[in-house]
Design an enzyme around this catalytic site. Structure first.
Site, PDB file in Angstrom:
ATOM      1  CB  CYS A 101      -0.907  -0.001   1.235  1.00  0.00           C
ATOM      2  SG  CYS A 101      -1.882   1.517   1.394  1.00  0.00           S
ATOM      3  CD  GLU A 128      -2.009  -1.177  -4.294  1.00  0.00           C
ATOM      4  OE1 GLU A 128      -1.106  -0.963  -5.121  1.00  0.00           O
ATOM      5  OE2 GLU A 128      -1.800  -1.402  -3.093  1.00  0.00           O
TER       6      GLU A 128
END
Length: 232
Positions: free
Chosen positions: A2, A102
């Protein structure tokens, strides 16, 4: 991993959601990146928001060979790794967010950014651990890492890892110093895809300096160069 997330809720919304007080001015953030100073809620101060640096850089880790990309820790091994074990046992935190990003690879040079949120658009909390370091000036810096795990079916279409999102009922248990290791590990599960949404966003999110509401808006799929693609 992340590597970017958002916290676009207002100060009032965050205080109500997490039942904790923000004692400084806070402006919504749309493109939070590593090394930035952002709000967390720690096991030591669960009734208030603290502001810690995301990730550990060489400046914060005196005489420690730490990578500048040291921003995540694997949930599967966090209780075993020497570098994380103490923080996992004694220094846990909630990392408030309302979305994370993402990038989906569509070729050698083509990546399309996606944003993942709760289906109800509510704020949530990543599972985090924190640490305290003395920098070269003798100043104390507080830093945190976000735990990651296997992706759910929604995230797996884009990336092979996702941040650990705690269930709301587990947030206080995560901060509780009396929670057992086995109970803590049970909280570090993959969040259900049924309760989440994903959509493509502007490649403006690629630049850390871009931190405006337009970052979180749904857009037609574009690669990192701003070219429209045929993929969603």
């Amino acid at each position: 991993m992340c590597g970017r997330y958002s916290l676009s809720k207002s100060k009032i919304e965050l205080e109500e959601r997490f039942q904790a007080e923000i004692l400084v001015d806070f402006k919504p953030r749309y493109n939070i990146a590593p090394t930035q100073l952002v709000p967390v809620i720690t096991s030591e101060s669960p009734k208030g928001f603290s502001f810690f640096y995301w990730g550990i850089t060489p400046d914060f880790a005196k005489n420690k060979p730490v990578s500048q990309k040291f921003i995540n820790a694997k949930a599967e091994t966090v209780h075993e790794k020497i570098s994380f074990k103490s923080s996992f046992e004694k220094r846990r935190c909630l990392v408030p967010a309302d979305g994370f990003y993402e990038w989906k690879k569509l070729g050698k040079k083509t990546k399309v950014p996606y944003r993942f949120t709760m289906a109800n658009n509510e704020a949530f909390a990543f599972a985090g651990i924190w640490e305290e370091y003395e920098n070269e000036k003798g100043e104390i810096n507080h830093t945190f890492l976000i735990l990651t795990t296997e992706p759910n079916r929604l995230v797996s279409e884009v990336h092979d890892r996702m941040p650990v999102i705690l269930k709301k009922e587990d947030e206080k248990k995560w901060l509780d110093k009396y929670s057992s290791e086995s109970n803590l590990l049970q909280m570090l599960t993959t969040y259900s895809a049924d309760d989440m949404l994903s959509y493509t966003v502007s490649p403006l999110v690629n630049q850390v300096s871009n931190d405006s509401p337009g970052i979180i808006r749904k857009t037609s799929p574009m690669d990192q160069f701003g070219n429209y693609t045929l993929f969603g």
